[in-house]
Each structure stands twice: as structure tokens, then as C-alpha cells.
Design a protein around this motif. Structure first.
Motif, mmCIF file in Angstrom:
data_model
loop_
_atom_site.group_PDB
_atom_site.id
_atom_site.type_symbol
_atom_site.label_atom_id
_atom_site.label_comp_id
_atom_site.label_asym_id
_atom_site.label_seq_id
_atom_site.Cartn_x
_atom_site.Cartn_y
_atom_site.Cartn_z
ATOM 1 N N GLN A 234 17.114 -47.810 -10.224
ATOM 2 C CA GLN A 234 17.892 -48.992 -11.464
ATOM 3 C C GLN A 234 17.838 -50.429 -10.508
ATOM 4 O O GLN A 234 18.121 -50.521 -9.202
ATOM 5 C CB GLN A 234 18.917 -48.603 -11.861
ATOM 6 C CG GLN A 234 19.843 -50.186 -13.049
ATOM 7 C CD GLN A 234 19.668 -49.889 -14.256
ATOM 8 O OE1 GLN A 234 19.482 -48.670 -14.804
ATOM 9 N NE2 GLN A 234 19.105 -51.184 -14.287
ATOM 10 N N TYR A 298 9.395 -48.826 -14.576
ATOM 11 C CA TYR A 298 10.617 -49.369 -15.048
ATOM 12 C C TYR A 298 10.244 -49.936 -15.791
ATOM 13 O O TYR A 298 9.768 -50.688 -16.382
ATOM 14 C CB TYR A 298 11.293 -50.154 -14.143
ATOM 15 C CG TYR A 298 11.688 -50.146 -12.551
ATOM 16 C CD1 TYR A 298 12.533 -49.410 -12.262
ATOM 17 C CD2 TYR A 298 10.635 -49.564 -11.933
ATOM 18 C CE1 TYR A 298 13.078 -48.995 -10.829
ATOM 19 C CE2 TYR A 298 10.645 -49.343 -10.175
ATOM 20 C CZ TYR A 298 11.908 -48.441 -9.496
ATOM 21 O OH TYR A 298 11.792 -48.853 -8.997
ATOM 22 N N LYS A 301 14.442 -52.802 -16.170
ATOM 23 C CA LYS A 301 14.419 -51.893 -14.901
ATOM 24 C C LYS A 301 15.504 -51.081 -15.017
ATOM 25 O O LYS A 301 15.966 -50.486 -12.751
ATOM 26 C CB LYS A 301 16.454 -52.177 -14.774
ATOM 27 C CG LYS A 301 15.795 -54.642 -15.005
ATOM 28 C CD LYS A 301 15.586 -54.973 -13.921
ATOM 29 C CE LYS A 301 14.731 -56.388 -14.657
ATOM 30 N NZ LYS A 301 15.626 -57.460 -13.683
ATOM 31 N N GLN A 302 14.886 -49.836 -15.716
ATOM 32 C CA GLN A 302 14.790 -48.653 -15.029
ATOM 33 C C GLN A 302 14.299 -47.720 -15.084
ATOM 34 O O GLN A 302 12.967 -47.705 -15.798
ATOM 35 C CB GLN A 302 15.991 -47.974 -16.208
ATOM 36 C CG GLN A 302 16.193 -46.642 -16.484
ATOM 37 C CD GLN A 302 17.643 -45.860 -15.250
ATOM 38 O OE1 GLN A 302 18.427 -47.749 -15.548
ATOM 39 N NE2 GLN A 302 17.482 -45.326 -14.886
#
Length: 357
Positions: A234, A298, A301-302
Motif C-alpha cells: 500500500q 498499483y 495505491k494498492q
């Protein structure tokens, strides 16, 4: 740089208009081991290994470069650089004697910021099969004009390689013969002419328009250490606070070449490429992509994906070349979605290509 009068006898069989540069000329600047003259395959020749010969005042943009070369039966990459702006920026053509007869026996690549990009630019128009005998002299002629080039062997009238697009902006520059390997290469009969009065026999057909699915406009970060993303599932604002960003467009093949913006350095071998995907409604989209050499994807943001596309990572003949080899499914939320791809470089090309199916 001193060579015996033996090399004064090494004169090329070229048109009078060409500039003949004997290898004992003070115009050549030596880097690395000093080359020396010897008889090879019955001819006086210059032996070069672990070094290069630079013609600083060549002022070559368009024209013809010719020389004779003899190869060793070894794994190495004798090269010629042209339109050379400095030691880190130039066009390059080289041969791979150990791949004689294979599709990658020879290759053209641009070099930006000291990074060759042969893993990005490969196949027709960039590399080609050719026989590279080690028991005789090969005459090589490069014809360069504008954004295209041709390479001829011996007295053939059909080019063994057609360079459909020289990637760097055309500009006058230096010429360099390069062989940094311990295996030797031998040269004779170097000559060139810098002129716009040359013709390319083959004509490149315009590339087809990129499909609308290809992502062509990216923001690319300043380089950072790949280790900063270790076990990072993350992303936070702190992770990216010090990055700066520049826009970069994909080329006509959909390739985004990061070396155009920056070279690598210790602890600076990774960049983020980011793009915003707007979704009218929540849903799933397939992202198909390729990269060189390692990537982490990503979404908002993951972390969704981590993969490796290094040299020899797939099989013993895999060169780490870029292609649409990988895919991930993006669960998009309504509105803007940030897609970030971290790409880390070892050697051979630093870039990505991606399309949203």
C-alpha cells in the motif's frame, strides 16, 4: 596514439569522395586498451579489445560509413556508434557473432543517458538474422539518412538490415568503433562521407494507428531505489512525497522509453509511470502490458501485481524483450482511478507498454 607504417597501407576500397581515416591517424582517440596492428586472415589489420576508437570530429549526420571487420568465435558485441552527442547519447549498430544465423544476430538500438534500449526495440526494423562468419573479412556499409538507415554486407545490393526508424533526433555527431569485451575484433579500411546526397532503397510504410485501448500519455517520476518498494503493498503519501514528475508520450508502437528522461545510478534504478483512468461506473477492466525489467502495478495505491521480465527469465533464449506478455484485472471505482506502475531496470532497456482492453 602510435602505430607503425604498416597501417598506412590499409586503404579502403571506396569512392574518392569519401574521407579515408587510416587507423594511425591522430584523429582517432583511444579509450581503454590501446589497439595494435597485426596480420589477420592474411591482411594487415587493427586488433581492438576492451577499448574503443573515437572520431571526435566526424560531424556525421547523414551519409555512408564503411569498414571491414573480422570476428572471433566468441560471445561479444562489436559495435559502431554514430550521430554521437557524447559518451551517453548516440545511435548504435552492433553484431552478435555467437548468434550467427539467429534473428538477433545484429541489432540497432538508440542509446539515451547511457542506456541501450535493445529490449524495447527488437524484431523487424531493429534486428535481423544474418550469417557472421569468423574465418573471413566482412565488409560493412551503413547508409544513414534522416530517420532511416540500411546496413549492407560485402558487395550485396540488398540490405541485411533496414532500420525503419532511428529513434533519436537526427543531429551531427561523432563516430566510435567499440569493443569492450576481452575477445578481439579486427578492423581494416575505415572510411565515411557526411552528406545528405544518399538514398535509402527501402521505404518504411507508415505504422498503423495505435488502437484506442493503448495508454499513450504518462507521467513519469524521478528515479528512486527499488528497495523502497520491498514488501510495499500500500503506497502512502510519504512514500512518494519527494518524487518529481514529467510527462512522456508513448511512441508509434506504444512503447514508453524511460531512458529518454533519465539514466540509472546506484539506488536510482526505478521510476513510477502513472496515468488516471476515468470510469463512468464501477467495473472490471483487463490491463495487458509489458515491461523491462521488473514491475509492480498499483491501482489507487494498492499493489495488484509484481513480475519479472529479466534477461533469460523465461527460457534460455529469452532476451528480456518487451511485449504484451502479462495482464491484470483492474477493479475500477466510479470516477478517477490512479494506475501506477513501478519499473526497475537492470540493463538492455527501461520501459513499458500497456493497453486497457
Amino acid at each position: 596514439m602510435r602505430f607503425s607504417l604498416l597501417l598506412l597501407m590499409i586503404l579502403p576500397y571506396v569512392a574518392d569522395a569519401q574521407t579515408i581515416i587510416p587507423f594511425n591517424s591522430p584523429r582517432w582517440k583511444v579509450k581503454g586498451k590501446t589497439p595494435y596492428e597485426e596480420l589477420h586472415l592474411g591482411k594487415p589489420a587493427l586488433r581492438l579489445q576492451e577499448g574503443s576508437l573515437l572520431l571526435e570530429d566526424a560531424n556525421f549526420k547523414n551519409g555512408i560509413i564503411e569498414f571491414d571487420i573480422a570476428l572471433a568465435a566468441d560471445r561479444y558485441f562489436p559495435a559502431i556508434a554514430f550521430r554521437m552527442q557524447d559518451e551517453k547519447n548516440y545511435e548504435q549498430y552492433y553484431v552478435r557473432p555467437h548468434q550467427s544465423g539467429n534473428p538477433d544476430a545484429m541489432q540497432y538500438t538508440p542509446v539515451y543517458n547511457e542506456l541501450p534500449s535493445w529490449q524495447l526495440y527488437h524484431g523487424p526494423g531493429y534486428s535481423n538474422a544474418a550469417l557472421l562468419p569468423v574465418d573471413r573479412w566482412i565488409h560493412i556499409k551503413l547508409v544513414i539518412w534522416g530517420s532511416q538507415g540500411e546496413v549492407y554486407f560485402d558487395q550485396d545490393t540488398t540490405p541485411v538490415l533496414f532500420i525503419r526508424r532511428l529513434k533519436r533526433e537526427a543531429a551531427s555527431g561523432m563516430i566510435e568503433l567499440n569493443n569492450m569485451a576481452p575477445a578481439p575484433v579486427w578492423y581494416r579500411n575505415f572510411a565515411y562521407i557526411a552528406t545528405d546526397d544518399v538514398a535509402i532503397k527501402r521505404k518504411a510504410t507508415p505504422p498503423p494507428p495505435l488502437p484506442a485501448s493503448v495508454l499513450t500519455s504518462w507521467e513519469v517520476s524521478s528515479p528512486f531505489d527499488e528497495a523502497l518498494l520491498k514488501d510495499k503493498v500500500q503506497l502512502t503519501a510519504t512514500d512518494t512525497a519527494t518524487l518529481t514528475w514529467k510527462g512522456l508520450k508513448a511512441d508509434e508502437q506504444g512503447i514508453v522509453d524511460f531512458s529518454v528522461l533519465s539514466g540509472t545510478a546506484p539506488k536510482k534504478n526505478t521510476v513510477f509511470a502513472r496515468v488516471v483512468i476515468h470510469a463512468n461506473a464501477p467495473g472490471v477492466k483487463k490491463l495487458t502490458f509489458g515491461f523491462s525489467d521488473r514491475a509492480k502495478v498499483y491501482l489507487n495505491k494498492q499493489l495488484l501485481y509484481e513480475g519479472t521480465d529479466n534477461f533469460l527469465s523465461r527460457d534460455y533464449r529469452f532476451l528480456g524483450t518487451i511485449g504484451y506478455f502479462d495482464a491484470v484485472y483492474l477493479h475500477l471505482q466510479k470516477g478517477p482511478n490512479e494506475l501506477w506502475i513501478a519499473v526497475s531496470e537492470n540493463f538492455g532497456g527501461w520501459g513499458i507498454k500497456a493497453r486497457l482492453e
